[in-house]
Design an enzyme around this catalytic site. Sequence first.
Site, mmCIF file in Angstrom:
data_model
loop_
_atom_site.group_PDB
_atom_site.id
_atom_site.type_symbol
_atom_site.label_atom_id
_atom_site.label_comp_id
_atom_site.label_asym_id
_atom_site.label_seq_id
_atom_site.Cartn_x
_atom_site.Cartn_y
_atom_site.Cartn_z
ATOM 1 C CD GLN A 81 -2.973 -0.892 2.340
ATOM 2 O OE1 GLN A 81 -2.881 -1.654 3.286
ATOM 3 N NE2 GLN A 81 -3.883 0.055 2.276
ATOM 4 C CG HIS A 82 0.315 3.684 2.402
ATOM 5 N ND1 HIS A 82 -0.918 4.278 2.498
ATOM 6 C CD2 HIS A 82 0.438 2.898 3.493
ATOM 7 C CE1 HIS A 82 -1.514 3.873 3.601
ATOM 8 N NE2 HIS A 82 -0.721 3.033 4.216
ATOM 9 C CG ASP A 239 -0.039 -4.973 1.711
ATOM 10 O OD1 ASP A 239 -0.838 -4.100 2.123
ATOM 11 O OD2 ASP A 239 1.184 -4.912 1.934
#
Length: 481
Positions: A81-82, A239
Amino acid sequence: MSAAEGPLVVGVDSSTQSTKVLVVDAATGRVVASGQAPHTVSTGEGRESDPRQWWDALRTALHRCGDAAREASAVSVGGQQHGLVTLDAHGDPVRPALLWNDVRSAPQARRLVAELGGPEAWAQRTGSVPGASFTVTKWAWLAEHEPEAARSVASVRLPHDYLTERLTGEGTTDRGDASGTGWWASATEAYDEEVLRRIGLDPALLPRVVRPGEVAGTVRDIHDLPFSKGTLVAPGTGDNAAAALGLGLLPGTPVLSLGTSGTVYAVSEHRPADPSGTVAGFADARGDWLPLACTLNCTLAVDRIAALLGVDREAVEPGTGVTLLPYLDGERTPDLPNASGLLHGLRHDTTAGQLLQAAYDGAVHALLGALDLVLDQDADRTAPLVLIGGGARGTAWQQTVRRLSGRPVRIPEAGELVALGAAAQAAGLLTGEDPAAVARRWRTADGPVLDPVERDETTLTRISGVLSDAAPLLERGAREH
């Protein structure tokens, strides 16, 4: 390979350090083939990766699955992520991706929170108070520190978006991963134009948010991929949302994920909004919510302590009085982005095994501290904690979680839950089922339950006290010296 009972699907887990692929029988959940390939992360002040490595790793992992991948009817990508992926007009990276554990944007995070109404306003608007891990702060950092690079960006993607787009040729994302950006408003389930204006990001650069159960596209005719042309591509997700699908989670079941980072989360039917910033109000990949707290330092940090001590990661010894806060990469929970590791209570008779146990205790303390905030008020506080991730197989991790939580612990036998969750999402495209129901049918969460032991209140209180007393030092951080 024995004959499959149903169509085959591919689930992908593109994590921080490697990409894993599973080819799964959609009827039974049986893994018929698997492949894996590594990628690298920069060291030093930042944490960056070249997205092209992820694509190369995906291709390699798929080819290692052999003919099974060629027979698959659908594929889905779960990803870290991110991460901020910036692409030029040709779809090539403008610069390496800024990863989730790159905390250089901490000043931009503080400024953005202040400029747009403070923590309460952010929590109500986007579901989360953005910290240095969030994509919105990374774009603000890029615009400030590398303005020429920012001006040359033609599209902005998350890691799973990048791989999905390489497969389909279409720029798409999903609500689960979009909810970790800071520019997707959970209240409206749309991109937040005011946030985007504040950071100078044109919404036209962002991918379309695909609905749960919608087809994101089909695999293009790419000759170096072992897919048949027209293979369906699911929306994919981040995820943690993929792992929640992989477990077939029902609302209220608490999960502790022990990986490079540590996370604690549960599916909820209520939109979260925690103004303290401890809990990120993520969406899940189905239509519910996934309140989540994340620590930056988990298995990798504890393994580093073991390596420094020259002992095996399982070589823990009981001890009292020594506290180790393993904040080797700064920390997100608690919010100490510039912190470094801290050791307190060292004595002549302290052993290496006791120091290592203290590192485990410090990592688990941070996760358990956020557990009550993640769970809804009516959640069963005595239900087993579901322990997943690379650390879940380690006896020292299992026993530390039992001792500090006082709760039973379930260890699912299924591995690679992110890839399994992506596979369940792909299977749902074919069968019309809820992906979580697919995973429950596959019985992915089955596994032994470890009985509860008495909660170690003494250790919990000591770590909390050291953390409180050392807060000014940790907030100042090592970077000033």
